[in-house]
Design a protein around this motif. Structure first.
Motif, PDB file in Angstrom:
ATOM      1  N   PHE A  88       0.847  -1.186   0.000  1.00 19.55           N
ATOM      2  CA  PHE A  88       0.000   0.000   0.000  1.00 19.55           C
ATOM      3  C   PHE A  88       0.884   1.238   0.000  1.00 19.55           C
ATOM      4  O   PHE A  88       2.071   1.181   0.312  1.00 19.55           O
ATOM      5  CB  PHE A  88      -0.954  -0.002   1.192  1.00 19.55           C
ATOM      6  CG  PHE A  88      -0.263  -0.215   2.508  1.00 19.55           C
ATOM      7  CD1 PHE A  88       0.285   0.845   3.196  1.00 19.55           C
ATOM      8  CD2 PHE A  88      -0.156  -1.484   3.045  1.00 19.55           C
ATOM      9  CE1 PHE A  88       0.939   0.658   4.395  1.00 19.55           C
ATOM     10  CE2 PHE A  88       0.494  -1.689   4.252  1.00 19.55           C
ATOM     11  CZ  PHE A  88       1.037  -0.609   4.919  1.00 19.55           C
ATOM     12  N   LEU A  92      -0.876   6.025   3.389  1.00 15.17           N
ATOM     13  CA  LEU A  92      -2.061   5.402   3.968  1.00 15.17           C
ATOM     14  C   LEU A  92      -1.807   4.773   5.334  1.00 15.17           C
ATOM     15  O   LEU A  92      -2.754   4.342   5.991  1.00 15.17           O
ATOM     16  CB  LEU A  92      -2.603   4.318   3.029  1.00 15.17           C
ATOM     17  CG  LEU A  92      -3.256   4.790   1.747  1.00 15.17           C
ATOM     18  CD1 LEU A  92      -3.693   3.601   0.910  1.00 15.17           C
ATOM     19  CD2 LEU A  92      -4.443   5.676   2.058  1.00 15.17           C
ATOM     20  N   VAL A  93      -0.570   4.717   5.785  1.00 16.37           N
ATOM     21  CA  VAL A  93      -0.239   4.017   7.029  1.00 16.37           C
ATOM     22  C   VAL A  93      -1.113   4.468   8.191  1.00 16.37           C
ATOM     23  O   VAL A  93      -1.666   3.650   8.921  1.00 16.37           O
ATOM     24  CB  VAL A  93       1.260   4.185   7.379  1.00 16.37           C
ATOM     25  CG1 VAL A  93       1.558   3.647   8.765  1.00 16.37           C
ATOM     26  CG2 VAL A  93       2.123   3.480   6.348  1.00 16.37           C
ATOM     27  N   LYS A  95      -4.033   5.692   8.156  1.00 24.35           N
ATOM     28  CA  LYS A  95      -5.473   5.592   7.877  1.00 24.35           C
ATOM     29  C   LYS A  95      -5.919   4.164   7.557  1.00 24.35           C
ATOM     30  O   LYS A  95      -7.087   3.956   7.226  1.00 24.35           O
ATOM     31  CB  LYS A  95      -5.817   6.457   6.667  1.00 24.35           C
ATOM     32  CG  LYS A  95      -5.407   7.891   6.769  1.00 24.35           C
ATOM     33  CD  LYS A  95      -5.709   8.571   5.444  1.00 24.35           C
ATOM     34  CE  LYS A  95      -5.039   9.905   5.336  1.00 24.35           C
ATOM     35  NZ  LYS A  95      -5.235  10.493   4.012  1.00 24.35           N
ATOM     36  N   LEU A  96      -5.022   3.198   7.646  1.00 23.91           N
ATOM     37  CA  LEU A  96      -5.312   1.849   7.153  1.00 23.91           C
ATOM     38  C   LEU A  96      -6.619   1.256   7.661  1.00 23.91           C
ATOM     39  O   LEU A  96      -7.321   0.589   6.922  1.00 23.91           O
ATOM     40  CB  LEU A  96      -4.167   0.897   7.500  1.00 23.91           C
ATOM     41  CG  LEU A  96      -2.972   0.977   6.573  1.00 23.91           C
ATOM     42  CD1 LEU A  96      -1.889   0.021   7.043  1.00 23.91           C
ATOM     43  CD2 LEU A  96      -3.352   0.666   5.145  1.00 23.91           C
ATOM     44  N   PHE A  97      -6.950   1.471   8.910  1.00 21.24           N
ATOM     45  CA  PHE A  97      -8.145   0.843   9.453  1.00 21.24           C
ATOM     46  C   PHE A  97      -9.262   1.837   9.713  1.00 21.24           C
ATOM     47  O   PHE A  97     -10.170   1.576  10.493  1.00 21.24           O
ATOM     48  CB  PHE A  97      -7.787   0.044  10.709  1.00 21.24           C
ATOM     49  CG  PHE A  97      -6.854  -1.084  10.390  1.00 21.24           C
ATOM     50  CD1 PHE A  97      -7.325  -2.236   9.781  1.00 21.24           C
ATOM     51  CD2 PHE A  97      -5.502  -0.979  10.652  1.00 21.24           C
ATOM     52  CE1 PHE A  97      -6.465  -3.271   9.465  1.00 21.24           C
ATOM     53  CE2 PHE A  97      -4.627  -2.013  10.341  1.00 21.24           C
ATOM     54  CZ  PHE A  97      -5.121  -3.162   9.740  1.00 21.24           C
ATOM     55  N   GLN A 101     -11.543   4.206   3.936  1.00 13.66           N
ATOM     56  CA  GLN A 101     -10.238   4.513   3.339  1.00 13.66           C
ATOM     57  C   GLN A 101      -9.846   3.420   2.366  1.00 13.66           C
ATOM     58  O   GLN A 101     -10.048   2.245   2.620  1.00 13.66           O
ATOM     59  CB  GLN A 101      -9.165   4.642   4.421  1.00 13.66           C
ATOM     60  CG  GLN A 101      -9.327   5.844   5.285  1.00 13.66           C
ATOM     61  CD  GLN A 101      -9.184   7.137   4.501  1.00 13.66           C
ATOM     62  OE1 GLN A 101      -8.287   7.292   3.690  1.00 13.66           O
ATOM     63  NE2 GLN A 101     -10.087   8.064   4.746  1.00 13.66           N
ATOM     64  N   ARG A 102      -9.282   3.813   1.258  1.00 21.05           N
ATOM     65  CA  ARG A 102      -8.765   2.845   0.293  1.00 21.05           C
ATOM     66  C   ARG A 102      -7.678   3.490  -0.535  1.00 21.05           C
ATOM     67  O   ARG A 102      -7.625   4.702  -0.690  1.00 21.05           O
ATOM     68  CB  ARG A 102      -9.875   2.291  -0.589  1.00 21.05           C
ATOM     69  CG  ARG A 102     -10.598   3.341  -1.406  1.00 21.05           C
ATOM     70  CD  ARG A 102     -11.755   2.790  -2.164  1.00 21.05           C
ATOM     71  NE  ARG A 102     -11.283   1.918  -3.211  1.00 21.05           N
ATOM     72  CZ  ARG A 102     -12.042   1.107  -3.902  1.00 21.05           C
ATOM     73  NH1 ARG A 102     -13.313   1.037  -3.647  1.00 21.05           N
ATOM     74  NH2 ARG A 102     -11.551   0.366  -4.847  1.00 21.05           N
ATOM     75  N   GLY A 103      -6.816   2.655  -1.042  1.00 16.51           N
ATOM     76  CA  GLY A 103      -5.727   3.142  -1.879  1.00 16.51           C
ATOM     77  C   GLY A 103      -6.163   3.264  -3.319  1.00 16.51           C
ATOM     78  O   GLY A 103      -7.264   2.871  -3.702  1.00 16.51           O
TER      79      GLY A 103
END
Length: 113
Positions: A88, A92-93, A95-97, A101-103
């Motif tokens: 990823f 995004l680190v 916001k991962l969970f 959120q998505r890449g």
């Protein structure tokens, strides 16, 4: 939560994987622990999603490895899903969970993040 045999958990998850992809998954158990206290349904769902994601985003000729390790602090078992996918984006680190959120990777198949 209940006491669950770790090998049984992994076997159940592998049955959930499509037969064509199942051959790309290797299990590398190295844990002395045979059981762990967990919610079987939720752990099965989470592990299946991790493996399917790894199979989807890794090169089609690569192996996805499921590694099982004992942990001392905190006491427990770690199950890692290792793949050759692109990973990823570093931004995004944090916001991962977070919900929603998505890449964005234009060269990869779509997903739900």
């Amino acid at each position: 939560r209940q006491e669950v045999d770790i090998d049984t958990l992994i076997e159940l998850v592998l049955v959930d994987i499509s037969p064509g992809d199942r051959g790309r998954v290797r299990v590398a158990p190295s844990a002395a622990a045979r059981t762990a206290d967990m919610n079987l349904s939720l752990m099965r769902l989470a592990l299946r999603n991790l493996i399917v994601n790894a199979l989807t985003y890794s090169p089609s000729d690569s192996i996805v490895t499921v590694q099982v390790h004992d942990m001392d602090k905190p006491l427990g078992v770690s199950i890692d899903v290792c793949d050759k996918g692109p990973g990823f984006q570093p931004e995004l680190v944090g916001k991962l969970f977070s919900r929603g959120q998505r890449g964005t990777r234009s060269t990869q198949p779509g997903g739900h993040g």
